[in-house]
Design a protein around this motif. Structure first.
Motif, PDB file in Angstrom:
ATOM      1  N   GLY A 186       1.245  -1.620   0.144  1.00 51.48           N
ATOM      2  CA  GLY A 186       0.036  -0.426  -0.167  1.00 51.48           C
ATOM      3  C   GLY A 186       1.003   1.190   0.071  1.00 51.48           C
ATOM      4  O   GLY A 186       0.367   2.430  -0.054  1.00 51.48           O
ATOM      5  N   GLY A 187       1.570   1.009   0.248  1.00 50.91           N
ATOM      6  CA  GLY A 187       3.243   2.189   0.166  1.00 50.91           C
ATOM      7  C   GLY A 187       3.743   2.802  -0.645  1.00 50.91           C
ATOM      8  O   GLY A 187       3.632   1.983  -2.196  1.00 50.91           O
ATOM      9  N   PHE A 188       4.525   3.677  -1.022  1.00 52.78           N
ATOM     10  CA  PHE A 188       4.921   3.920  -2.233  1.00 52.78           C
ATOM     11  C   PHE A 188       6.609   4.580  -2.007  1.00 52.78           C
ATOM     12  O   PHE A 188       6.409   5.294  -0.768  1.00 52.78           O
ATOM     13  CB  PHE A 188       4.313   5.258  -2.750  1.00 52.78           C
ATOM     14  CG  PHE A 188       2.737   5.236  -3.797  1.00 52.78           C
ATOM     15  CD1 PHE A 188       3.053   5.764  -4.804  1.00 52.78           C
ATOM     16  CD2 PHE A 188       2.014   4.986  -2.646  1.00 52.78           C
ATOM     17  CE1 PHE A 188       1.516   5.172  -5.611  1.00 52.78           C
ATOM     18  CE2 PHE A 188       0.123   5.333  -3.337  1.00 52.78           C
ATOM     19  CZ  PHE A 188       0.657   5.068  -4.018  1.00 52.78           C
ATOM     20  N   ASP A 235     -12.505   4.279  -8.642  1.00 48.48           N
ATOM     21  CA  ASP A 235     -12.190   3.344  -8.803  1.00 48.48           C
ATOM     22  C   ASP A 235     -10.592   2.850  -7.891  1.00 48.48           C
ATOM     23  O   ASP A 235     -10.243   2.422  -7.771  1.00 48.48           O
ATOM     24  CB  ASP A 235     -12.009   3.206 -10.258  1.00 48.48           C
ATOM     25  CG  ASP A 235     -11.391   4.522 -10.779  1.00 48.48           C
ATOM     26  OD1 ASP A 235     -11.655   5.251 -10.671  1.00 48.48           O
ATOM     27  OD2 ASP A 235     -10.448   4.202 -11.364  1.00 48.48           O
ATOM     28  N   LEU A 236     -10.408   4.196  -7.581  1.00 46.50           N
ATOM     29  CA  LEU A 236      -9.689   5.067  -6.881  1.00 46.50           C
ATOM     30  C   LEU A 236      -9.593   4.422  -5.321  1.00 46.50           C
ATOM     31  O   LEU A 236      -8.426   4.051  -4.169  1.00 46.50           O
ATOM     32  CB  LEU A 236      -9.058   6.247  -6.520  1.00 46.50           C
ATOM     33  CG  LEU A 236      -8.653   6.440  -8.069  1.00 46.50           C
ATOM     34  CD1 LEU A 236      -7.901   8.057  -7.800  1.00 46.50           C
ATOM     35  CD2 LEU A 236      -7.026   5.412  -9.554  1.00 46.50           C
ATOM     36  N   VAL A 237     -10.636   4.342  -4.430  1.00 46.67           N
ATOM     37  CA  VAL A 237     -10.878   3.951  -3.093  1.00 46.67           C
ATOM     38  C   VAL A 237     -10.008   3.206  -2.715  1.00 46.67           C
ATOM     39  O   VAL A 237      -9.183   2.629  -1.730  1.00 46.67           O
ATOM     40  CB  VAL A 237     -12.262   3.833  -3.365  1.00 46.67           C
ATOM     41  CG1 VAL A 237     -12.864   3.374  -1.370  1.00 46.67           C
ATOM     42  CG2 VAL A 237     -13.285   3.952  -3.019  1.00 46.67           C
ATOM     43  N   GLY A 238     -10.072   1.780  -3.318  1.00 50.32           N
ATOM     44  CA  GLY A 238      -9.226   1.016  -2.807  1.00 50.32           C
ATOM     45  C   GLY A 238      -7.774   0.862  -2.652  1.00 50.32           C
ATOM     46  O   GLY A 238      -7.153   0.538  -1.965  1.00 50.32           O
ATOM     47  N   ASN A 239      -6.821   1.892  -4.162  1.00 48.43           N
ATOM     48  CA  ASN A 239      -5.446   2.397  -3.634  1.00 48.43           C
ATOM     49  C   ASN A 239      -5.550   3.208  -2.242  1.00 48.43           C
ATOM     50  O   ASN A 239      -4.367   3.322  -1.883  1.00 48.43           O
ATOM     51  CB  ASN A 239      -5.209   2.894  -4.814  1.00 48.43           C
ATOM     52  CG  ASN A 239      -5.399   2.221  -6.262  1.00 48.43           C
ATOM     53  OD1 ASN A 239      -6.258   2.418  -6.417  1.00 48.43           O
ATOM     54  ND2 ASN A 239      -4.223   1.444  -6.273  1.00 48.43           N
ATOM     55  N   ALA A 240      -6.566   4.101  -2.115  1.00 46.38           N
ATOM     56  CA  ALA A 240      -6.469   5.090  -1.176  1.00 46.38           C
ATOM     57  C   ALA A 240      -6.848   4.263  -0.003  1.00 46.38           C
ATOM     58  O   ALA A 240      -6.384   4.760   1.585  1.00 46.38           O
ATOM     59  CB  ALA A 240      -7.563   5.790  -1.043  1.00 46.38           C
ATOM     60  N   ARG A 241      -7.700   3.667   0.753  1.00 46.96           N
ATOM     61  CA  ARG A 241      -8.035   2.547   1.713  1.00 46.96           C
ATOM     62  C   ARG A 241      -6.451   2.047   1.917  1.00 46.96           C
ATOM     63  O   ARG A 241      -5.753   2.019   2.856  1.00 46.96           O
ATOM     64  CB  ARG A 241      -8.747   1.557   1.503  1.00 46.96           C
ATOM     65  CG  ARG A 241      -8.865   0.881   2.531  1.00 46.96           C
ATOM     66  CD  ARG A 241      -9.904  -0.471   2.391  1.00 46.96           C
ATOM     67  NE  ARG A 241     -11.511   0.301   2.330  1.00 46.96           N
ATOM     68  CZ  ARG A 241     -12.375   0.786   3.361  1.00 46.96           C
ATOM     69  NH1 ARG A 241     -11.515   1.348   4.757  1.00 46.96           N
ATOM     70  NH2 ARG A 241     -13.042   1.491   3.179  1.00 46.96           N
TER      71      ARG A 241
END
Length: 256
Positions: free
Chosen positions: A45-47, A81-87
């Motif tokens: 989940g990190g960058f 569609d970006l909610v999962g990435n944000a979570r």
């Protein structure tokens, strides 16, 4: 080379400008940037930076700044569609905090940074958006930890970029903006009071010396002769917002 952190947190600016200048192409660009970031997110989940520099692990601050971009696209462009990435980004940030709210894992140079409260602002925004209490709890704990770093002179400790370096106006403004925005979301006055203590010093020093040095000591002493353009721009943002909130002309004068 592309820089993931700044790609993330420039997205809200592009969306603002798209509305202000009636430039829908800029909103489209912002969405493309968010889509690219979703593609390069790490499994946890990190960058981490892989192009401009070679990080050895995902970092809390970078992840938080990219989360600002995801949040903006979800709330303002309807990009569910970006909610999962944000979570996943939020979960990574939460997993990096200790019981005090300090981010002690996944840090540059393995040291805590007060400027990470700007990531806590993104985490709190996401917590409200998703009604996720854990995100809110950790974000507010980090804000409390950050306020505790403020000394009697209004300066924030634990705020240098790396060991042995001086704190700078760039990092100072990160702290002030993060706390100010967390105040606006949470309504907690202690965060605003902390920002105002620092802002009064900025106004006083700028009024007497006509500048703020790029590097500062714990009593606001100048430790460098250069100025930090980024820090100036960020401090102006904070001072303008304080003026809008309270109408004190000294904030507007210094920001200008």
């Amino acid at each position: 080379p592309p820089y993931r952190e700044t790609t993330g947190y420039i997205i809200p600016t592009l969306l603002d400008l798209a509305e202000h200048a009636k430039r829908p192409d800029l909103a489209t660009t912002a969405e493309r940037m968010g889509e690219w970031l979703a593609e390069v997110q790490e499994p946890d989940g990190g960058f981490m930076e892989r192009d401009l520099q070679q990080d050895i692990k995902p970092i809390v601050f970078n992840t938080g700044q990219i989360l600002h971009g995801f949040n903006s696209l979800i709330m303002r462009r309807g990009r569910q569609d970006l909610v999962g990435n944000a979570r996943r980004a939020g979960e990574f940030i939460v997993a990096s905090a200790d019981a005090s709210g300090s981010f002690v894992r996944n840090e540059h140079f393995n040291m805590p940074h007060a400027y990470n409260v700007r990531s806590a602002w993104a985490l709190l925004t996401l917590g409200r958006l998703l009604e996720e209490g854990t995100f809110e709890k950790v974000a507010l704990a980090n804000a409390d930890w950050t306020v505790a770093q403020q000394n009697a002179h209004g300066f924030y400790a634990s705020n240098s970029f790396q060991p042995g370096r001086n704190a700078n106006t760039h990092g100072l403004a990160y702290v002030m903006q993060g706390l100010l925005e967390i105040h606006c979301i949470s309504g907690q006055e202690r965060y605003l009071e902390s920002v105002r203590r620092a802002a009064e010093k900025v106004v006083s020093i700028y009024g007497s010396r006509g500048r703020i040095a790029g590097e500062l000591g714990s009593e606001w002493e100048f430790l460098a002769t250069h100025l930090c353009l980024t820090g100036y721009a960020q401090l102006a943002i904070v001072l303008y917002k304080l003026y809008e909130m309270g109408g004190e002309e000294r904030y507007l004068t210094t920001a200008n």
